[in-house]
Scaffold this active site. Structure first.
Site, PDB file in Angstrom:
ATOM      1  N   THR A 194      -1.411   1.735   7.101  1.00 55.05           N
ATOM      2  CA  THR A 194      -0.995   0.596   6.293  1.00 55.05           C
ATOM      3  C   THR A 194      -0.928  -0.633   7.197  1.00 55.05           C
ATOM      4  O   THR A 194      -0.884  -0.510   8.415  1.00 55.05           O
ATOM      5  CB  THR A 194       0.366   0.871   5.617  1.00 55.05           C
ATOM      6  N   GLY A 195      -0.929  -1.808   6.571  1.00 55.09           N
ATOM      7  CA  GLY A 195      -0.868  -3.035   7.364  1.00 55.09           C
ATOM      8  C   GLY A 195      -2.187  -3.790   7.325  1.00 55.09           C
ATOM      9  O   GLY A 195      -2.960  -3.667   6.369  1.00 55.09           O
ATOM     10  N   THR A 235       0.852  -1.181   0.000  1.00 54.86           N
ATOM     11  CA  THR A 235       0.000   0.000   0.000  1.00 54.86           C
ATOM     12  C   THR A 235       0.880   1.220   0.000  1.00 54.86           C
ATOM     13  O   THR A 235       1.974   1.176   0.557  1.00 54.86           O
ATOM     14  CB  THR A 235      -0.817   0.035   1.318  1.00 54.86           C
ATOM     15  N   GLY A 241      -9.919  -4.079   2.247  1.00 58.20           N
ATOM     16  CA  GLY A 241      -9.246  -3.706   3.488  1.00 58.20           C
ATOM     17  C   GLY A 241      -9.662  -2.309   3.901  1.00 58.20           C
ATOM     18  O   GLY A 241     -10.718  -1.800   3.513  1.00 58.20           O
ATOM     19  N   ASP A 242      -8.817  -1.675   4.672  1.00 56.20           N
ATOM     20  CA  ASP A 242      -9.087  -0.318   5.167  1.00 56.20           C
ATOM     21  C   ASP A 242      -8.820   0.760   4.120  1.00 56.20           C
ATOM     22  O   ASP A 242      -9.381   1.853   4.184  1.00 56.20           O
ATOM     23  CB  ASP A 242      -8.176  -0.041   6.371  1.00 56.20           C
ATOM     24  N   ARG A 246     -12.650  -9.302  -1.075  1.00 54.48           N
ATOM     25  CA  ARG A 246     -12.221  -8.720   0.206  1.00 54.48           C
ATOM     26  C   ARG A 246     -11.761  -7.261   0.032  1.00 54.48           C
ATOM     27  O   ARG A 246     -11.025  -6.932  -0.883  1.00 54.48           O
ATOM     28  CB  ARG A 246     -11.075  -9.557   0.773  1.00 54.48           C
TER      29      ARG A 246
HETATM   30  C1  SD4 Z   1      -5.122  -3.792   3.298  1.00 52.04           C
HETATM   31  N1  SD4 Z   1      -4.030  -2.034   4.524  1.00 52.04           N
HETATM   32  O1  SD4 Z   1      -5.647  -4.075   2.228  1.00 52.04           O
HETATM   33  C2  SD4 Z   1      -3.986  -2.798   3.305  1.00 52.04           C
HETATM   34  C3  SD4 Z   1      -2.704  -3.515   3.097  1.00 52.04           C
HETATM   35  C4  SD4 Z   1      -1.449  -2.742   3.329  1.00 52.04           C
HETATM   36  O2  SD4 Z   1       0.844  -2.536   3.045  1.00 52.04           O
HETATM   37  O3  SD4 Z   1      -1.424  -1.722   3.941  1.00 52.04           O
HETATM   38  N2  SD4 Z   1      -0.298  -3.176   2.852  1.00 52.04           N
HETATM   39  O4  SD4 Z   1      -5.447  -4.317   4.360  1.00 52.04           O
END
Ligand code: SD4
Length: 337
Positions: A248-249, A197, A227-228, A225
């Site tokens: 991120t994460g 990300t 994410g955030d 799916r």
């Molecule tokens: C997610 N937050 O799709 C994102 C992934 C991400 O570095 O941040 N990757 O959950």
């Protein structure tokens, strides 16, 4: 105020009111742009070109992350890891200084989801478009429909993943544009990199804030799916009176606490950006308990003074900060576990 002092101010062309609002305070650092992970260094350069010539933070955060989306060596855009059915699906959002925001999610075969998100913001009565509807809108807006083939690296990675077909995100495994993420490049060919990300927040010379966030989401995720990252308030939030934050994460855990919005609200209570990010991380750790050891979440933020900060759950997260022609630096995120 002494009469003499007042006269001196008058000759400098300064009003007593203007000076007193400045006196005793650190000058505001602006423009400034910060972005997640080391791919942010390249992205910041593009954003800085906009900011240094007096452009809007909104244009800066769009053009900045477009660099990362376009890079075949980074798995933010179409070069990314696919979902478990073998399709790359992209999520992005953008927000300006006036609470205008736009988002796309589960978008396929479009190179620049961030620009589609901006069109959603500027040209539709909506905030979010997803899936085939988002793609249909993008095509109607003139975005090219790419062929949908996996990149060479992503194909290799997917073939490797199919051997076990396990969904098991590995923290901090990022295949970055520069190839020197915490565990790259030795993981490049193993398929062991997954989520990727870029989140970026900026303040322009006029003191206006904006932010962007774009991702392929976690590699080998279930089809459909999200994410955030495309969710305003989770992956990104901007309040021009206070500050801006992005995440991120592990997206599921960012969504749970409305991560970026929480960080901005902590800044509103007076916390420095780093302390605000730390508090959001603490909240996730409190919820997850011992399971927090298996995840990574990182937040970054800036406030109206141009102060910046970041915080993450575990070691290995970094972010790029640029506030002058010769100041584009990588900062290691402080961590809690
Ligand atoms: C997610 N937050 O799709 C994102 C992934 C991400 O570095 O941040 N990757 O959950």
């Amino acid at each position: 105020m002494q009469r003499r002092t007042f006269l001196q101010l008058g000759t400098l062309g300064l009003s007593a009111v203007g000076l007193s609002s400045f006196r005793g305070k650190k000058a505001v650092t602006k423009p400034i742009v910060i972005s997640t992970w080391d791919a942010g260094l390249e992205a910041n350069k593009a954003a800085w070109q906009v900011l240094r010539s007096g452009g809007r933070a909104l244009d800066a955060v769009e053009q900045g992350v477009m660099v990362t989306e376009a890079s075949q060596n980074c798995c933010v855009g179409l070069g990314a890891n696919p979902d478990r059915d073998g399709f790359v699906t992209l999520d992005a959002c953008i927000m300006d200084e006036a609470f205008n925001c736009g988002s796309v999610a589960f978008l396929e075969r479009i190179k620049h989801p961030i620009s589609v998100a901006r069109r959603v913001m500027e040209k539709t009565p909506h905030v979010m478009l997803v899936g085939s509807g988002a793609q249909q809108f993008a095509v109607a807006e003139g975005f090219a429909l790419e062929d949908g083939k996996l990149s060479k690296d992503a194909q290799k990675s997917y073939d490797n993943w199919l051997k076990k077909s396990e969904y098991k995100p590995i923290i901090n495994i990022e295949r970055t544009q520069l190839g020197h993420g915490p565990f790259a490049p030795e993981k490049l060919d193993t398929g062991e990199w997954n989520h990727d990300t870029i989140g970026m927040v900026a303040m322009d010379a006029n003191g206006n804030l904006s932010g962007s966030c774009t991702t392929s989401g976690q590699g080998f995720k279930m089809r459909g799916r999200l994410g955030d990252s495309p969710i305003i308030g989770a992956g990104l939030f901007v309040d021009n009176e206070v500050g801006a934050a992005t995440a991120t994460g592990q997206g599921e855990d960012v969504i749970r606490i409305c991560g970026a919005h929480s960080v901005v609200e902590f800044m509103r209570q007076g916390l420095h950006p780093e302390a605000a990010c730390k508090k959001a991380v603490e909240r996730i750790i409190k919820i997850k308990g011992t399971k927090a050891q298996a995840i990574q979440v990182g937040f970054i933020a800036i406030n109206k003074k141009g102060e910046y900060g970041g915080y993450c759950i575990q070691k290995g997260f970094n972010y790029a900060v640029c506030y002058a022609d010769d100041k584009n630096i990588l900062v290691d995120g402080k961590y809690m576990l």
